[in-house]
Design a protein around this motif. Structure first.
Motif, PDB file in Angstrom:
ATOM      1  N   GLN A  27      51.194  48.270  87.954  1.00  0.00           N
ATOM      2  CA  GLN A  27      49.945  49.113  87.456  1.00  0.00           C
ATOM      3  C   GLN A  27      49.249  48.083  86.454  1.00  0.00           C
ATOM      4  N   ALA A  28      50.149  47.828  85.472  1.00  0.00           N
ATOM      5  CA  ALA A  28      49.680  46.721  84.363  1.00  0.00           C
ATOM      6  C   ALA A  28      49.139  45.600  84.839  1.00  0.00           C
ATOM      7  N   MET A  29      49.708  45.024  85.833  1.00  0.00           N
ATOM      8  CA  MET A  29      49.199  43.790  86.284  1.00  0.00           C
ATOM      9  C   MET A  29      47.852  44.043  87.044  1.00  0.00           C
ATOM     10  N   GLU A  30      47.739  45.094  87.665  1.00  0.00           N
ATOM     11  CA  GLU A  30      46.656  45.501  88.492  1.00  0.00           C
ATOM     12  C   GLU A  30      45.503  45.604  87.337  1.00  0.00           C
ATOM     13  N   GLU A  31      45.583  46.389  86.344  1.00  0.00           N
ATOM     14  CA  GLU A  31      44.733  46.738  85.300  1.00  0.00           C
ATOM     15  C   GLU A  31      44.115  45.402  84.610  1.00  0.00           C
ATOM     16  N   ALA A  32      45.164  44.449  84.372  1.00  0.00           N
ATOM     17  CA  ALA A  32      44.847  42.926  83.736  1.00  0.00           C
ATOM     18  C   ALA A  32      44.102  42.299  84.543  1.00  0.00           C
ATOM     19  N   LEU A  33      44.254  42.073  86.061  1.00  0.00           N
ATOM     20  CA  LEU A  33      43.522  41.563  86.953  1.00  0.00           C
ATOM     21  C   LEU A  33      42.035  42.132  87.146  1.00  0.00           C
ATOM     22  N   GLY A  34      42.106  43.445  86.792  1.00  0.00           N
ATOM     23  CA  GLY A  34      40.557  44.163  86.828  1.00  0.00           C
ATOM     24  C   GLY A  34      39.620  43.498  85.773  1.00  0.00           C
ATOM     25  N   GLU A  35      40.517  43.449  84.518  1.00  0.00           N
ATOM     26  CA  GLU A  35      39.838  42.849  83.163  1.00  0.00           C
ATOM     27  C   GLU A  35      39.305  41.435  83.536  1.00  0.00           C
ATOM     28  N   VAL A  36      40.419  40.727  84.003  1.00  0.00           N
ATOM     29  CA  VAL A  36      39.939  39.403  84.359  1.00  0.00           C
ATOM     30  C   VAL A  36      38.786  39.152  85.031  1.00  0.00           C
ATOM     31  N   SER A  37      38.739  40.079  86.290  1.00  0.00           N
ATOM     32  CA  SER A  37      37.476  39.928  87.042  1.00  0.00           C
ATOM     33  C   SER A  37      36.417  40.383  86.521  1.00  0.00           C
ATOM     34  N   SER A  38      36.402  41.467  85.472  1.00  0.00           N
ATOM     35  CA  SER A  38      35.203  41.619  84.885  1.00  0.00           C
ATOM     36  C   SER A  38      34.690  40.568  83.758  1.00  0.00           C
ATOM     37  N   LEU A  39      35.757  40.131  83.158  1.00  0.00           N
ATOM     38  CA  LEU A  39      35.456  38.836  82.330  1.00  0.00           C
ATOM     39  C   LEU A  39      34.893  37.638  82.882  1.00  0.00           C
TER      40      LEU A  39
END
Length: 237
Positions: A27-39
């Motif tokens: 879940q933490a990785m999924e959220e981090a990947l979501g932030e990377v995509s937004s950035l």
């Protein structure tokens, strides 16, 4: 990854106490990947505006460049976090699989011990059956010899009951327990000989055959006695 960091991630995400570490880390990785995509989207938009901001205001262009660099640095940190989470997720998954297998082994060990106890009890019961079985073999053989093979065979009784003893016990155990018949017994239900064998190989029918044979012999004697009686004369007195 240290256990304390995993606990920190659990608290940050508000994970349930029974949630698996692998699920929490995923879940933490999924959220981090979501932030990377937004950035990535924001960095691309700012890069496209950077030239225009620099033309309109040198100071504004310099500030925009610093902000862009901060976004890139944040993206690099999140990317590194995702890269570190990948192996940790794999390790946590492996640990959980091993724990699950160990729990399964513990359950199997407990069931094995109970099965061993049951088998030992069965072995003791079989030891008690053997003398009784030998007595049945001997007395049944004596009965067949006394009745004669022809009379006995008419009722499915033969000299060598010991040859069918294992089937007799198997059929009897099947009839007395709520289990499916094993393949050998199912095969015995098909065909004329098989049905006869299946029907006579249980204690109730075996005893009925003994009684039937003895009664039939007695009836044969009675019939011969009746046929041998003098008939009354048909001549008038």
């Amino acid at each position: 990854m240290a256990k304390g960091i995993v606990q920190f991630i659990r608290e940050k995400l508000g994970a349930a106490p029974d949630a698996l570490d692998s699920s929490v880390l995923a879940q933490a990785m999924e959220e981090a990947l979501g932030e990377v995509s937004s950035l990535d989207s924001e960095i691309l938009a700012r890069e496209q505006r950077l030239g225009r901001d620099s033309i309109e205001s040198p100071d504004g262009g310099e500030a925009a460049g610093r902000e862009l660099q901060e976004l890139r640095s944040k993206r690099d940190r999140l990317t590194a976090k995702c890269e570190s989470l990948g192996p940790e997720i794999a390790n946590a998954t492996e640990r959980e699989m091993i724990a699950e297998l160990e729990a399964q082994c513990d359950i199997a060990e407990e069931k094995k011990q109970k099965c061993e106890e049951a088998v030992r009890a069965l072995s003791v019961a079989i030891d008690a059956v053997i003398p009784a079985a030998k007595l049945v073999f001997a007395t049944q053989r004596d009965f067949v010899e006394a009745a004669g093979d022809r009379n006995a065979s008419n009722w499915g009784l033969y000299r060598n009951l010991s040859e069918d003893f294992c089937d007799l016990i198997a059929v009897e155990a099947y009839l007395r327990s709520e289990v499916n018949a094993p393949p050998r017994l199912r095969e015995m239900e098909h065909g004329t000989y098989g049905r006869q064998l299946y029907e006579r190989l249980n204690i109730e029918r075996f005893m009925a055959s003994l009684r039937g044979c003895a009664q039939a012999m007695r009836s044969q004697v009675q019939d011969r006695r009746e046929r041998g009686k003098p008939r009354p004369s048909s001549k008038a007195a």
